[in-house]
Design a protein around this motif. Structure first.
Motif, short mmCIF file in Angstrom:
data_model
loop_
_atom_site.label_atom_id
_atom_site.label_comp_id
_atom_site.label_asym_id
_atom_site.label_seq_id
_atom_site.Cartn_x
_atom_site.Cartn_y
_atom_site.Cartn_z
N VAL A 140 -15.86 -0.47 -2.68
CA VAL A 140 -14.59 -1.30 -3.58
C VAL A 140 -13.85 -0.07 -2.86
N LEU A 141 -13.27 0.45 -2.49
CA LEU A 141 -12.26 1.64 -2.45
C LEU A 141 -11.80 0.72 -1.19
N CYS A 142 -12.12 0.28 -0.03
CA CYS A 142 -11.72 -0.43 1.08
C CYS A 142 -10.85 -1.69 0.06
N ILE A 143 -12.08 -2.61 -0.74
CA ILE A 143 -11.31 -3.71 -0.99
C ILE A 143 -9.84 -3.53 -1.25
N GLN A 144 -9.97 -2.37 -2.92
CA GLN A 144 -9.09 -2.37 -2.69
C GLN A 144 -8.11 -2.51 -2.35
N VAL A 145 -8.27 -1.01 -0.78
CA VAL A 145 -6.77 -1.06 -0.18
C VAL A 145 -6.37 -2.41 0.75
N VAL A 146 -7.27 -3.48 0.87
CA VAL A 146 -6.76 -5.10 1.03
C VAL A 146 -6.19 -6.05 0.09
N VAL A 147 -7.00 -5.64 -0.78
CA VAL A 147 -5.77 -6.10 -2.25
C VAL A 147 -4.55 -6.17 -2.36
#
Lengths: 159, 68
Positions: A59-66
């Motif tokens: 989820v953190l990875c997705i947040q970074v992308v966002v």
């Protein structure tokens, strides 16, 4: 340009919503899910913290992308997208996807060799293929951004 | 760069100031300076056309090839 501005504004709204939902997942849904799973099947209770850590990391990875997409959208709005600094944010996206991908492949390997039913490995495989496609696409788009930046820089030296 | 832009000469012949030239051609004074000191990478045909119109000359009067 007008359509772009509106699309960017709308996209930012949805990115904010997405980020909020992801935070909710990260701090409440996922830990709670694995806690209740550990209570239901005590023999697999040791999996609780590793699984929590891995999913929270994804989820953190997705947040970074966002966040990076948000930053890039701001640059699009200000007409600064075709500059060297934009590549930094694209690089962060590529690294975030790469990190998530590596962990995903590791999990797929572990689950694939120990599974007794094909459901979960198949789902993870599908996920891995999806993330691979997205990651490679980002690499192509990164190259395109580089090309467009070089063209724009050349054009600015024309009088 | 072996191509030299000879604006100064044409301007001197017509007793036109750089500021007036820049305004009439539609260039910024900074870009005229870039053209004059040979740091320009390229010139649009539309810019060349405007310069020729303002100075009433041919492109050949403005551009010169110098072997370096």
């Amino acid at each position: 340009m007008f359509t772009t501005r509106r699309a960017v504004a709308l996209l930012k709204v949805f990115l904010a919503v997405l980020f909020a939902v992801l935070v909710l997942f990260q701090v409440m849904s996922l830990p709670g899910q694995f806690r209740s799973m550990a209570e239901q099947s005590p023999e697999d209770a040791w999996l609780r913290w590793p699984l929590t850590a891995i999913t929270v990391f994804w989820v953190l990875c997705i947040q970074v992308v966002v966040v990076c997409v948000w930053k890039l959208l701001t640059r699009v709005r200000d007409d600064r997208i075709f500059t060297e600094e934009s590549l930094v944010w694209v690089d962060v996206i590529v690294w975030a996807i790469g990190a998530g991908w590596i962990v995903l492949v590791g999990v797929l390997g572990l689950v694939g060799f120990n599974a007794d039913d094909p459901g979960l490995p198949l789902l993870l495989f599908l996920l891995t293929v999806g993330v691979t496609v997205v990651g490679l696409l980002m690499l192509v788009m990164r190259a395109l951004l580089r090309q467009a930046t070089a063209l724009r820089t050349d054009m600015e030296a024309v009088i | 760069m072996p191509i030299v832009v000879r604006i100064d000469l044409e301007l001197a012949k017509r007793k036109m100031s750089v500021g007036e030239f820049a305004e009439r051609v539609g260039l910024t004074p900074a870009n005229v300076a870039v053209l004059k000191n040979g740091r320009a990478k390229a010139v649009r045909f539309s810019t060349l056309e405007a310069m020729c119109r303002v100075l009433d000359c041919q492109p050949g009067d403005l551009l010169e090839w110098v072997d370096d």
